[in-house]
Design a protein around this motif. Sequence first.
Motif, PDB file in Angstrom:
ATOM      1  N   GLN A   1       0.722  -1.102   0.141  1.00  0.00           N
ATOM      2  CA  GLN A   1      -0.295   0.029  -0.050  1.00  0.00           C
ATOM      3  C   GLN A   1       0.904   1.153  -0.085  1.00  0.00           C
ATOM      4  O   GLN A   1       0.512   2.587   0.206  1.00  0.00           O
ATOM      5  N   ASN A   2       2.017   1.158  -0.020  1.00  0.00           N
ATOM      6  CA  ASN A   2       3.020   2.233   0.091  1.00  0.00           C
ATOM      7  C   ASN A   2       4.049   2.578  -1.119  1.00  0.00           C
ATOM      8  O   ASN A   2       5.261   3.112  -0.845  1.00  0.00           O
ATOM      9  N   PHE A   3       3.816   1.785  -2.168  1.00  0.00           N
ATOM     10  CA  PHE A   3       4.773   2.424  -3.269  1.00  0.00           C
ATOM     11  C   PHE A   3       4.504   3.812  -3.765  1.00  0.00           C
ATOM     12  O   PHE A   3       3.446   4.136  -3.764  1.00  0.00           O
ATOM     13  N   PRO A   4       5.812   4.500  -4.140  1.00  0.00           N
ATOM     14  CA  PRO A   4       5.559   5.528  -4.494  1.00  0.00           C
ATOM     15  C   PRO A   4       4.550   6.027  -5.643  1.00  0.00           C
ATOM     16  O   PRO A   4       4.281   5.311  -6.240  1.00  0.00           O
ATOM     17  N   ARG A   5       4.065   7.234  -5.398  1.00  0.00           N
ATOM     18  CA  ARG A   5       3.039   8.011  -6.621  1.00  0.00           C
ATOM     19  C   ARG A   5       3.855   7.748  -8.000  1.00  0.00           C
ATOM     20  O   ARG A   5       4.819   7.814  -8.168  1.00  0.00           O
ATOM     21  N   ASN A   6       2.866   7.641  -8.939  1.00  0.00           N
ATOM     22  CA  ASN A   6       3.320   7.755 -10.465  1.00  0.00           C
ATOM     23  C   ASN A   6       3.943   8.832 -10.534  1.00  0.00           C
ATOM     24  O   ASN A   6       3.435  10.247 -10.129  1.00  0.00           O
ATOM     25  N   GLY A   7       5.112   9.072 -11.488  1.00  0.00           N
ATOM     26  CA  GLY A   7       5.691  10.395 -11.635  1.00  0.00           C
ATOM     27  C   GLY A   7       6.918  10.658 -10.499  1.00  0.00           C
ATOM     28  O   GLY A   7       7.893  11.613 -10.861  1.00  0.00           O
TER      29      GLY A   7
ATOM     30  N   SER B   1       8.458   8.036  -8.822  1.00  0.00           N
ATOM     31  CA  SER B   1       9.453   7.071  -8.884  1.00  0.00           C
ATOM     32  C   SER B   1       8.971   5.805  -9.859  1.00  0.00           C
ATOM     33  O   SER B   1       7.757   5.857 -10.120  1.00  0.00           O
ATOM     34  N   PRO B   2       9.945   5.199 -10.470  1.00  0.00           N
ATOM     35  CA  PRO B   2       9.625   4.141 -11.531  1.00  0.00           C
ATOM     36  C   PRO B   2       9.022   2.764 -10.846  1.00  0.00           C
ATOM     37  O   PRO B   2       8.787   1.843 -11.707  1.00  0.00           O
ATOM     38  N   ILE B   3       9.040   2.443  -9.557  1.00  0.00           N
ATOM     39  CA  ILE B   3       8.764   1.287  -8.866  1.00  0.00           C
ATOM     40  C   ILE B   3       7.506   0.642  -9.428  1.00  0.00           C
ATOM     41  O   ILE B   3       7.414  -0.420  -9.737  1.00  0.00           O
TER      42      ILE B   3
END
Length: 656
Positions: free
Chosen positions: A375-381, A383-385
């Motif tokens: 639930q904590n992947f970085p926002r679009n734009g 980070s590329p994760i």
Amino acid sequence: MSKAHYVVIDIECSKAPKHMPWTIGSYLCSVGIERQDGTSTVWFFNPNDRPHEELLAEIQQEIDSVDFLIGHNIKFDLNWLKWIGLNVKDKPVWCTMVADYLINGQRKLEYSLNAVAKRYGLGHKLDAMAMYWQAGYETDEIPLEIHEDYLKQDVHLTHDVFKKQLPLIERASLGKITELSFRLTQILSDMEVSGVAFDKEEAIAYCNQTREQVKAMDKTLVDLAGIDFTPSSASQLSAVLFGGSWKKEVPELVVRQLKSGKFKITTRKTKIEIPIKGLGFKVPDGCLSKKTGLPSTDKNTLDLLKSRDKRSESFLQTLRDQKKLMKVVSSIAGSKEEKEAGLIAVIGKDDRLHPSFNQCITRTGRLSSSNPNGQNFPRNGTSPIKTFFKSKQGVIINLDLAQIEWRIAAELSRDPVMLHELDTGLDIHADNAIRFFDAGQYERGSKEFKKVRTDAKTMSFRLLYGGSAEGFYRDQRMPDYSLKRWREIVNAFYAKYQGLKRWQDENAQIAAARGYLRNPSGRVLTFDEEVRNGIESVDVKQVKNYPVQSASSDIMYLGMVKFIERVAELGLKANLILQVHDSMVWDCPVEEAEVLCREGIKLFRSLPQLAKEYFGWDIVVPLTGDCEVGYDYGNTKEIKEEEMEKIFADLPAFLS
């Protein structure tokens, strides 16, 4: 439910950390059950000479013969049963851990089986197995008689806990939220077992490329600093930013007398203190490292720094950009310095990531996630994760409940201004930006206006959760206003939303008198105590925060349950892969994408009616949602409902 037939179930597997079914190196050791009449059976998978097919058939027969399954942290057991091929997907469950969490109002307690049993005045299991585990034995190396006794104790104690909980749930009127939570348990189990596809090769290639970029940025930082230093050294970086010193290893001439009596001049290494003037940044309050006593160089400190000139500005921006890149690499591949595992290290046997979703962690009932945090992947734009999370069926679809927490705050408080703004479709945050932050001086849509609108949005939501003028004043990321002006803005906000303020104050009074609040879903919210001026009271921030976050989550859970029922009814192959608070993330065949999006928006709009039918909760606020589609999770595009027919007619063109 008390008249229905059930069995209590528990599994034992290889010991932690290789205990999840998808973890490389994990394996199942045993399955145990206790029936309603108190009889029990244990099946050993490892070691056991019997064919596993025979064992699975016997366990499946027991499962098929009952109406529901009972277990403590039963999601863990469901995951293993599904992984080995047993059909438990649609079987109703009772989780004694989740039930105790609800009974205790989501308090921060220990929810192990022994801890829960102790709260009910029951005995506890004699953990002889733990002694072997601590001594280095694997589960299947422990004597079978000890293993069997342990497993039978487990299911028997869980059975006793269940019998205690059943009347307590009914007496506390927690039936509906308990049933919903247990249905959610099954959904979360399906999601965890399914996992999400992660492009490991692409992620590794990105990390290798980024490490080279970071090295180049090291040279830039050295050039800007005007001194040869190691940017990855926290002590040296601190000295460069704020001034100070560090020890440098240099050669030193030494005269030695030989046995012959002659003297010889040699060199040895020694360290000398090098004074560093630094770039002149001021150390923010509270930003000294507890470990070294030096000014910190972590992200929070860097965010608070203000540049004095173009040189220091370039240095700071390069450093911030470098830290962001290093954080992404660390999140993907781990960091030796921080001893982080990274996403790559937790990829499962099936080459997928399997985040765990936790039901008994937060104080509000909101889900949390771990290993990794899904639930904590970085926002679009930023980070590329997310771009490494790929669709295996066609497209990724993100269905998001729009403005749910603001809408639920309006619903719970029945603030007339909030209700009117939502009914008329006003851009609330733009209006507040103009009212409170003088954004009217900028053209709508301009970069300046968007920045002020974001500030207004941040303030509004933080005031829902107990924010204060003092907090905004101290936060360097918010506009640099005086404390007096911040107080005027907060007062003006509450003058506009008087109903919200009144509701928050009333909740504080009720919570102080009773020690708890109850949401329309039936969930009980308990609060910590704080002492001010020698007077004990409840934590006001929690009183403001919990009802909104909790009720929003319960609405989302109801939506998830109903939507998954609808997806099954339509026979869709789309697969739920992540739940991120207010959104559901699906892996969906292209040919099903339009149906899934339309049904998702339809579901969100029907939530007030569904809440009325399920909880008896009359929601007057309109609810709706958004739909985003992409080939990966990081490159999704929003699709407006009125544009769906045109876009889905040529989706590749839209996503290109």
